[in-house]
Design a protein around this motif. Structure first.
Motif, PDB file in Angstrom:
ATOM      1  N   ASN A 215      34.434 -65.390 -45.589  1.00 46.72           N
ATOM      2  CA  ASN A 215      35.598 -64.720 -46.173  1.00 46.72           C
ATOM      3  C   ASN A 215      36.896 -65.240 -45.550  1.00 46.72           C
ATOM      4  O   ASN A 215      37.896 -65.472 -46.247  1.00 46.72           O
ATOM      5  N   GLU A 216      36.872 -65.444 -44.217  1.00 49.27           N
ATOM      6  CA  GLU A 216      38.044 -65.998 -43.532  1.00 49.27           C
ATOM      7  C   GLU A 216      38.344 -67.401 -44.040  1.00 49.27           C
ATOM      8  O   GLU A 216      39.514 -67.750 -44.282  1.00 49.27           O
ATOM      9  N   LEU A 217      37.300 -68.228 -44.212  1.00 47.59           N
ATOM     10  CA  LEU A 217      37.476 -69.588 -44.716  1.00 47.59           C
ATOM     11  C   LEU A 217      38.050 -69.578 -46.129  1.00 47.59           C
ATOM     12  O   LEU A 217      38.958 -70.362 -46.464  1.00 47.59           O
ATOM     13  N   ARG A 218      37.540 -68.662 -46.973  1.00 50.11           N
ATOM     14  CA  ARG A 218      38.030 -68.571 -48.356  1.00 50.11           C
ATOM     15  C   ARG A 218      39.520 -68.236 -48.386  1.00 50.11           C
ATOM     16  O   ARG A 218      40.290 -68.840 -49.147  1.00 50.11           O
ATOM     17  N   LEU A 219      39.933 -67.273 -47.555  1.00 42.20           N
ATOM     18  CA  LEU A 219      41.348 -66.884 -47.521  1.00 42.20           C
ATOM     19  C   LEU A 219      42.225 -68.010 -46.971  1.00 42.20           C
ATOM     20  O   LEU A 219      43.346 -68.229 -47.445  1.00 42.20           O
ATOM     21  N   LEU A 220      41.710 -68.733 -45.964  1.00 42.64           N
ATOM     22  CA  LEU A 220      42.452 -69.861 -45.392  1.00 42.64           C
ATOM     23  C   LEU A 220      42.729 -70.911 -46.464  1.00 42.64           C
ATOM     24  O   LEU A 220      43.878 -71.354 -46.643  1.00 42.64           O
ATOM     25  N   ILE A 221      41.684 -71.312 -47.190  1.00 42.29           N
ATOM     26  CA  ILE A 221      41.846 -72.350 -48.208  1.00 42.29           C
ATOM     27  C   ILE A 221      42.706 -71.853 -49.360  1.00 42.29           C
ATOM     28  O   ILE A 221      43.573 -72.582 -49.880  1.00 42.29           O
ATOM     29  N   LYS A 222      42.482 -70.604 -49.777  1.00 40.53           N
ATOM     30  CA  LYS A 222      43.257 -70.057 -50.889  1.00 40.53           C
ATOM     31  C   LYS A 222      44.747 -70.011 -50.560  1.00 40.53           C
ATOM     32  O   LYS A 222      45.593 -70.391 -51.375  1.00 40.53           O
ATOM     33  N   MET A 223      45.065 -69.562 -49.344  1.00 36.80           N
ATOM     34  CA  MET A 223      46.465 -69.438 -48.966  1.00 36.80           C
ATOM     35  C   MET A 223      47.119 -70.804 -48.797  1.00 36.80           C
ATOM     36  O   MET A 223      48.240 -71.035 -49.276  1.00 36.80           O
ATOM     37  N   GLU A 224      46.429 -71.733 -48.133  1.00 35.68           N
ATOM     38  CA  GLU A 224      47.018 -73.058 -47.929  1.00 35.68           C
ATOM     39  C   GLU A 224      47.152 -73.825 -49.244  1.00 35.68           C
ATOM     40  O   GLU A 224      48.111 -74.587 -49.428  1.00 35.68           O
ATOM     41  N   THR A 225      46.208 -73.611 -50.162  1.00 37.19           N
ATOM     42  CA  THR A 225      46.324 -74.238 -51.483  1.00 37.19           C
ATOM     43  C   THR A 225      47.555 -73.727 -52.214  1.00 37.19           C
ATOM     44  O   THR A 225      48.334 -74.502 -52.784  1.00 37.19           O
ATOM     45  N   LYS A 226      47.748 -72.410 -52.190  1.00 38.34           N
ATOM     46  CA  LYS A 226      48.901 -71.811 -52.854  1.00 38.34           C
ATOM     47  C   LYS A 226      50.207 -72.276 -52.211  1.00 38.34           C
ATOM     48  O   LYS A 226      51.188 -72.585 -52.919  1.00 38.34           O
ATOM     49  N   LYS A 227      50.236 -72.373 -50.885  1.00 41.64           N
ATOM     50  CA  LYS A 227      51.450 -72.834 -50.202  1.00 41.64           C
ATOM     51  C   LYS A 227      51.791 -74.264 -50.597  1.00 41.64           C
ATOM     52  O   LYS A 227      52.970 -74.602 -50.788  1.00 41.64           O
ATOM     53  N   GLN A 228      50.780 -75.100 -50.737  1.00 41.37           N
ATOM     54  CA  GLN A 228      51.049 -76.485 -51.104  1.00 41.37           C
ATOM     55  C   GLN A 228      51.506 -76.617 -52.546  1.00 41.37           C
ATOM     56  O   GLN A 228      52.359 -77.459 -52.861  1.00 41.37           O
ATOM     57  N   ILE A 229      50.984 -75.767 -53.431  1.00 42.82           N
ATOM     58  CA  ILE A 229      51.450 -75.762 -54.818  1.00 42.82           C
ATOM     59  C   ILE A 229      52.913 -75.338 -54.879  1.00 42.82           C
ATOM     60  O   ILE A 229      53.741 -75.972 -55.551  1.00 42.82           O
ATOM     61  N   LEU A 230      53.244 -74.268 -54.158  1.00 41.90           N
ATOM     62  CA  LEU A 230      54.622 -73.785 -54.131  1.00 41.90           C
ATOM     63  C   LEU A 230      55.559 -74.804 -53.487  1.00 41.90           C
ATOM     64  O   LEU A 230      56.700 -74.978 -53.925  1.00 41.90           O
ATOM     65  N   ALA A 231      55.066 -75.485 -52.437  1.00 44.56           N
ATOM     66  CA  ALA A 231      55.887 -76.497 -51.772  1.00 44.56           C
ATOM     67  C   ALA A 231      56.177 -77.668 -52.711  1.00 44.56           C
ATOM     68  O   ALA A 231      57.292 -78.203 -52.739  1.00 44.56           O
ATOM     69  N   THR A 232      55.174 -78.065 -53.502  1.00 48.69           N
ATOM     70  CA  THR A 232      55.367 -79.153 -54.464  1.00 48.69           C
ATOM     71  C   THR A 232      56.368 -78.756 -55.541  1.00 48.69           C
ATOM     72  O   THR A 232      57.256 -79.532 -55.913  1.00 48.69           O
ATOM     73  N   GLU A 233      56.234 -77.517 -56.030  1.00 42.72           N
ATOM     74  CA  GLU A 233      57.168 -77.030 -57.053  1.00 42.72           C
ATOM     75  C   GLU A 233      58.595 -76.955 -56.522  1.00 42.72           C
ATOM     76  O   GLU A 233      59.561 -77.186 -57.262  1.00 42.72           O
ATOM     77  N   SER A 234      58.721 -76.631 -55.230  1.00 40.08           N
ATOM     78  CA  SER A 234      60.054 -76.504 -54.624  1.00 40.08           C
ATOM     79  C   SER A 234      60.538 -77.813 -54.017  1.00 40.08           C
ATOM     80  O   SER A 234      61.614 -77.847 -53.423  1.00 40.08           O
ATOM     81  N   LYS A 235      59.729 -78.877 -54.152  1.00 40.85           N
ATOM     82  CA  LYS A 235      60.039 -80.199 -53.597  1.00 40.85           C
ATOM     83  C   LYS A 235      60.274 -80.138 -52.086  1.00 40.85           C
ATOM     84  O   LYS A 235      61.194 -80.731 -51.536  1.00 40.85           O
ATOM     85  N   VAL A 236      59.396 -79.371 -51.414  1.00 40.96           N
ATOM     86  CA  VAL A 236      59.418 -79.264 -49.950  1.00 40.96           C
ATOM     87  C   VAL A 236      58.092 -79.834 -49.463  1.00 40.96           C
ATOM     88  O   VAL A 236      57.123 -79.105 -49.254  1.00 40.96           O
ATOM     89  N   ASN A 237      58.025 -81.148 -49.314  1.00 41.75           N
ATOM     90  CA  ASN A 237      56.738 -81.812 -49.144  1.00 41.75           C
ATOM     91  C   ASN A 237      56.459 -82.359 -47.755  1.00 41.75           C
ATOM     92  O   ASN A 237      55.322 -82.695 -47.450  1.00 41.75           O
TER      93      ASN A 237
END
Length: 472
Positions: A215-237
């Motif tokens: 469960n901890e691993l799932r939340l880690l990957i889910k959160m980091e995936t979402k952060k990277q999507i948001l970072a790409t959309e905001s052009k903060v790479n």
């Protein structure tokens, strides 16, 4: 149970690195004592001795800055390896040193590496361990191991020549160069770089496949995936863009303020200055000038306190431990201030003061100091953690240096009783801030802690599903 091998290996090399850092700083006392007596035919001026004695602390700041610039790029494991190499070279130079230049180079290398390895051990202890045991391992690695290294160096330095002790330093350095090479990379760092397959493999090697770990691993990957999507959309790479973006966020300045209060607590609770001045204070309080005895006594008090911290952290929540031990230690400091104000020349009264100071060292090292070390390891967002230490290092240097410069002035103006009273008042202010701002983090994942400081909500699932821009 194969995961235990990888966890023990990771914890072992971080512990050895922390012992090595403590040993490096403790080794300095025997070295300076020998050089002052000109035992090895190495003739140095007082100015040169002063440079050797102080350059390590300055260079440790440089080490943290270098780590802040490159640590997030190369990962935790390779950072340990690369910063351990100067430690080994420094010890070799110390062993073969014939004069000022080689001794100075040795101290510069050891100081630079020591600063970086101290931060790496603090961060690694948080990232390689599970939420329920994280606080315990952080205390053992950051506090107990370091205190043990200092104590070994001080005690061994009495009977063993400093050049011979350098061999022990080499052995420690070789161990924390080689062991990370056969260990796994931090799953947290791998996730922050988008290397999710490697993250899963490393995470399961460290924590196994039980339900809570998955469960901890799932939340880690889910959160980091979402952060990277948001970072790409905001052009903060890249790292620089992420730090610049964080500087615009209110939560980030809240973290910086909390960091300031943590370093202020360290400075005024005497983590550095009281330990350094303890031998002088004990000499003046007892009238006895046995500096070596007092140094070993202070090391003993610190080591006892740090060992007790491991037990208390397993039994108590982090907040309860911080406020019960913090208030108790501060009350002892106030009582000591009152006793010194009404001091007399009776022998028993002098020893009352010594006992109060001893209990203060034990309680402060059993509670507040390790809890704040735990806080510093958990505080900053994963993707810019090293850069945050780069930004906050001047705060640490400023508070500690100011404390060291102001303390002699205060002692001259108001005496030790006035110094202790002023410090106690500042510490009460810091505790008040922590009471209002710090959540209970024991048993929480690093992702839950990060989300809380960004959104005031521990629910990672809820924050991620809401497409919250505060995640970056």
């Amino acid at each position: 149970m194969a995961f235990l091998y990888h966890k023990v290996l990771a914890v072992s090399y971080m512990t050895i690195a922390s012992v090595s850092c403590g040993f490096t700083f403790g080794h300095l006392s025997g070295l300076i004592r020998s050089l002052q007596k000109n035992e090895d035919g190495i003739s140095l001026t007082e100015g040169q001795l002063s440079i050797i004695a102080t350059c390590m602390s300055f260079c440790s700041v440089i080490g943290v800055c270098i780590l802040g610039l490159f640590g997030d790029r190369i990962g935790r494991r390779w950072s340990f390896i690369l910063f351990s190499i100067p430690t080994l070279i420094g010890w070799i130079l110390a062993y073969f040193s014939k004069g000022f230049i080689t001794l100075l180079l040795s101290r510069i290398l050891n100081g630079t590496a020591g600063g970086a390895l101290t931060i790496l051990s603090m961060i690694g202890a948080a990232e390689y361990t599970s939420p329920n045991t994280r606080a315990f391992y952080q205390s053992m690695i950051s506090m107990v191991a370091s205190a043990l290294g200092i104590g070994i160096a001080h005690a061994a330095g009495v009977i063993i020549h400093w050049k011979t002790l350098s061999i022990f330093g080499m052995v420690l350095a070789i161990l924390h160069i080689s062991l990370p090479y056969i260990s796994v990379e931090s799953p947290q760092w791998l996730a922050s770089r988008g290397r999710f397959d490697e993250c899963q493999t490393a995470f399961r090697k460290l924590h196994g496949t039980k339900r809570s770990s998955e469960n901890e691993l799932r939340l880690l990957i889910k959160m980091e995936t979402k952060k990277q999507i948001l970072a790409t959309e905001s052009k903060v790479n890249n790292g620089f863009d992420k730090v610049m973006d964080a500087l615009k966020k209110r939560y980030f300045w809240g973290l910086i303020l909390t960091n300031c209060f943590a370093y202020t607590y360290f400075a005024f609770a005497g983590k550095v200055i009281f330990t350094n001045l303890a031998t002088v204070m004990l000499e003046e309080m007892t009238g006895n000038s046995d500096v070596l005895l007092y140094t070993l006594l202070v090391d003993g008090f610190v080591l006892i306190g740090t060992c007790i911290s491991g037990v208390l952290i397993k039994k108590m929540s982090v907040r309860v431990l911080l406020f019960t031990s913090g208030v108790t230690a501060n009350v002892l400091l106030l009582i000591l201030s009152i006793c010194l104000y009404f001091k007399n020349d009776e022998k028993y009264f002098q020893w009352i003061n010594v006992i109060l100071l001893a209990f203060y060292f034990v309680i402060a090292n059993a509670g507040p100091y390790p809890v704040i070390d735990i806080l510093l390891g958990e505080l900053f967002p994963l993707e810019i953690k090293m850069c945050c230490f780069l930004l906050t290092t001047p705060i640490l240097v400023g508070t500690v240096c100011t404390s060291m410069m102001v303390t002699p002035i205060l002692v001259t103006a108001v005496g030790y009783h006035g110094l202790f009273f002023i410090n106690a008042m500042v510490v009460f202010v810091c505790l008040g801030y922590f009471w209002l701002r710090l959540p209970e983090t024991k048993g929480k994942t690093l992702q839950e802690i990060e989300v809380y400081f960004k959104t005031k909500d521990f629910d990672v699932e809820n924050v991620v599903n809401e497409q919250n821009k505060c995640l970056i």
